[in-house]
Design a protein around this motif. Structure first.
Motif, short mmCIF file in Angstrom:
data_model
loop_
_atom_site.label_atom_id
_atom_site.label_comp_id
_atom_site.label_asym_id
_atom_site.label_seq_id
_atom_site.Cartn_x
_atom_site.Cartn_y
_atom_site.Cartn_z
N ILE A 47 38.41 46.12 44.91
CA ILE A 47 37.07 46.54 44.51
C ILE A 47 36.85 46.51 42.99
O ILE A 47 35.90 45.88 42.52
CB ILE A 47 36.75 47.93 45.08
CG1 ILE A 47 36.74 47.89 46.62
CG2 ILE A 47 35.41 48.43 44.56
CD1 ILE A 47 36.67 49.25 47.28
N PRO A 48 37.70 47.15 42.18
CA PRO A 48 37.42 47.20 40.73
C PRO A 48 37.54 45.82 40.08
O PRO A 48 38.50 45.08 40.32
CB PRO A 48 38.49 48.16 40.18
CG PRO A 48 38.99 48.90 41.37
CD PRO A 48 38.88 47.96 42.52
N ALA A 49 36.58 45.48 39.25
CA ALA A 49 36.57 44.16 38.60
C ALA A 49 37.81 43.95 37.74
O ALA A 49 38.36 42.84 37.68
CB ALA A 49 35.31 44.01 37.75
N ASN A 50 38.29 45.02 37.10
CA ASN A 50 39.44 44.86 36.20
C ASN A 50 40.76 44.67 36.93
O ASN A 50 41.78 44.38 36.30
CB ASN A 50 39.54 46.07 35.25
CG ASN A 50 39.85 47.35 36.00
OD1 ASN A 50 39.35 47.60 37.09
ND2 ASN A 50 40.68 48.20 35.40
N LEU A 51 40.75 44.83 38.25
CA LEU A 51 41.96 44.62 39.05
C LEU A 51 41.82 43.45 40.02
O LEU A 51 42.74 43.17 40.79
CB LEU A 51 42.30 45.90 39.83
CG LEU A 51 42.68 47.13 39.01
CD1 LEU A 51 42.86 48.33 39.91
CD2 LEU A 51 43.96 46.86 38.21
N ARG A 52 40.70 42.75 39.96
CA ARG A 52 40.43 41.72 40.95
C ARG A 52 41.39 40.54 40.85
O ARG A 52 41.56 39.78 41.80
CB ARG A 52 38.98 41.26 40.83
CG ARG A 52 38.38 40.84 42.19
CD ARG A 52 36.88 40.90 42.16
NE ARG A 52 36.39 42.26 42.21
CZ ARG A 52 35.20 42.65 41.77
NH1 ARG A 52 34.39 41.77 41.20
NH2 ARG A 52 34.83 43.90 41.87
N HIS A 53 42.05 40.39 39.70
CA HIS A 53 43.03 39.31 39.56
C HIS A 53 44.22 39.49 40.50
O HIS A 53 44.96 38.54 40.77
CB HIS A 53 43.53 39.24 38.12
CG HIS A 53 44.29 40.47 37.68
ND1 HIS A 53 43.66 41.63 37.33
CD2 HIS A 53 45.63 40.70 37.57
CE1 HIS A 53 44.57 42.55 37.00
NE2 HIS A 53 45.77 42.00 37.15
N LEU A 54 44.41 40.70 41.04
CA LEU A 54 45.50 40.95 41.96
C LEU A 54 45.23 40.37 43.34
O LEU A 54 46.16 40.04 44.08
CB LEU A 54 45.73 42.46 42.10
CG LEU A 54 46.10 43.23 40.83
CD1 LEU A 54 46.14 44.72 41.12
CD2 LEU A 54 47.44 42.76 40.28
N GLU A 55 43.96 40.25 43.69
CA GLU A 55 43.59 39.81 45.03
C GLU A 55 43.97 38.35 45.25
O GLU A 55 43.59 37.48 44.48
CB GLU A 55 42.09 40.00 45.25
CG GLU A 55 41.62 39.67 46.67
CD GLU A 55 40.14 39.95 46.86
OE1 GLU A 55 39.48 39.14 47.54
OE2 GLU A 55 39.66 40.97 46.32
N GLY A 56 44.73 38.10 46.32
CA GLY A 56 45.10 36.74 46.67
C GLY A 56 46.08 36.08 45.73
O GLY A 56 46.29 34.86 45.81
N HIS A 57 46.69 36.83 44.83
CA HIS A 57 47.64 36.24 43.89
C HIS A 57 48.83 35.66 44.66
O HIS A 57 49.36 36.30 45.57
CB HIS A 57 48.13 37.28 42.89
CG HIS A 57 48.83 36.70 41.70
ND1 HIS A 57 50.13 36.24 41.77
CD2 HIS A 57 48.42 36.49 40.42
CE1 HIS A 57 50.49 35.78 40.58
NE2 HIS A 57 49.47 35.91 39.75
#
Length: 292
Positions: A47-57
């Motif tokens: 959800i948080p934009a600042n953590l979205r880089h974690l999604e699907g890494h």
């Protein structure tokens, strides 16, 4: 004599959203609460934009992050954590399967593809060691038909099948919601200012998940307003997955408004057949906690 509860959940955050009140309530009474988490939620939507880089890494960075979220949530609730496939709880760790038909579900290491005789034996070993007074997991539909929730139910059944009669938990319970509560909570979200937080409110005609049952099917209820701060702290710990809009209102990545309550309900089942245990002798209402 120490009283113990073991809860089997599919992903980090499931334990808090469905059983946070119950866990904090029993921990505050001095009971030992143990949570078995089957995957680290690698397929979760961030959800948080600042953590979205974690999604699907490709390196599954989300798993390590959600492990930290889980640890913080369990600390807030006063519970002990166990991850399937780690620290003696089985020989292999399983990955979040995602939704049915997804590429994640086809992966060999997906939890939905777990060998239940192997994983069930690992969970059975933990149950032998802990000898819980209550064992809690999802109903056969996994609450809302997520493949990993259904597999967590099957895992629990496999573990129970591996125990002798004298090793079985005193009570085996599935997570349920009485229909009256579900309708009250949905009406509350319509009356609350959910839209001000960008949340979607379900209509009265929208169907409830299969975990919702008639009120008279509920055998055990935990209601404890004193646990509210613990539950909210645990929800906030799961920041990648949960929006805590107010102390009474939250949502997941689908932005559907949900009421945050201090009440949770369960149905006791036979650990061998999973048939509901008759409750006629318990009238006029359900038992007021899990092992009291």
């Amino acid at each position: 004599m120490t009283r113990r509860i073991v809860l089997v959940h599919a992903h980090p955050d499931d334990e808090t959203l469905t059983c946070g009140t119950t866990m904090a309530h029993h921990a505050a009474r001095g009971d030992e609460v143990h949570v078995v988490t089957c995957t680290l939620g690698e397929e979760g939507e961030v959800i948080p934009a600042n953590l979205r880089h974690l999604e699907g890494h490709p390196a599954d960075l989300l798993a390590a992050h959600r492990r930290g979220e889980l640890s913080a949530a369990l600390a807030a609730l006063g519970a002990h954590g166990h991850v399937l496939g780690e620290n003696g709880l089985g020989a292999r760790r399983y990955r979040d399967s995602g939704m049915a038909g997804s590429a994640a579900a086809a992966r060999r290491e997906a939890f939905v593809n777990a060998d239940l005789s192997e994983a069930g034996a690992a969970l059975a070993g933990l149950l032998r060691d802990l000898r819980p007074d209550a064992l809690v997991t999802y109903d056969p539909d996994g609450g809302y038909r997520h493949p990993d929730h259904i597999q967590a139910h099957r895992l629990t059944r496999a573990a129970l099948d591996g125990l002798a009669d004298g090793e079985l938990p005193t009570r085996t319970l599935e997570i349920r919601t009485p229909r009256t509560w579900a309708e009250q909570d949905r009406a509350w979200t319509r009356e609350a200012d959910s839209a001000a937080y960008g949340l979607v409110v379900l209509a009265p005609e929208d169907t409830h998940p299969p975990s919702v049952v008639d009120d008279d099917e509920i055998t055990h209820v935990v209601e404890d307003p004193s646990t509210r701060a613990n539950k909210l702290a645990a929800m906030r710990a799961h920041a990648t997955q949960v929006i805590v809009a107010t102390d009474d209102l939250h949502a997941l990545s689908n932005l559907i408004a949900r009421r945050t309550t201090d009440r949770e309900a369960f149905r006791q089942v036979d650990p061998r057949t999973w048939e509901p245990v008759p409750i006629a002798a318990r009238r006029p209402g359900p038992v007021a906690d899990l092992i009291g």
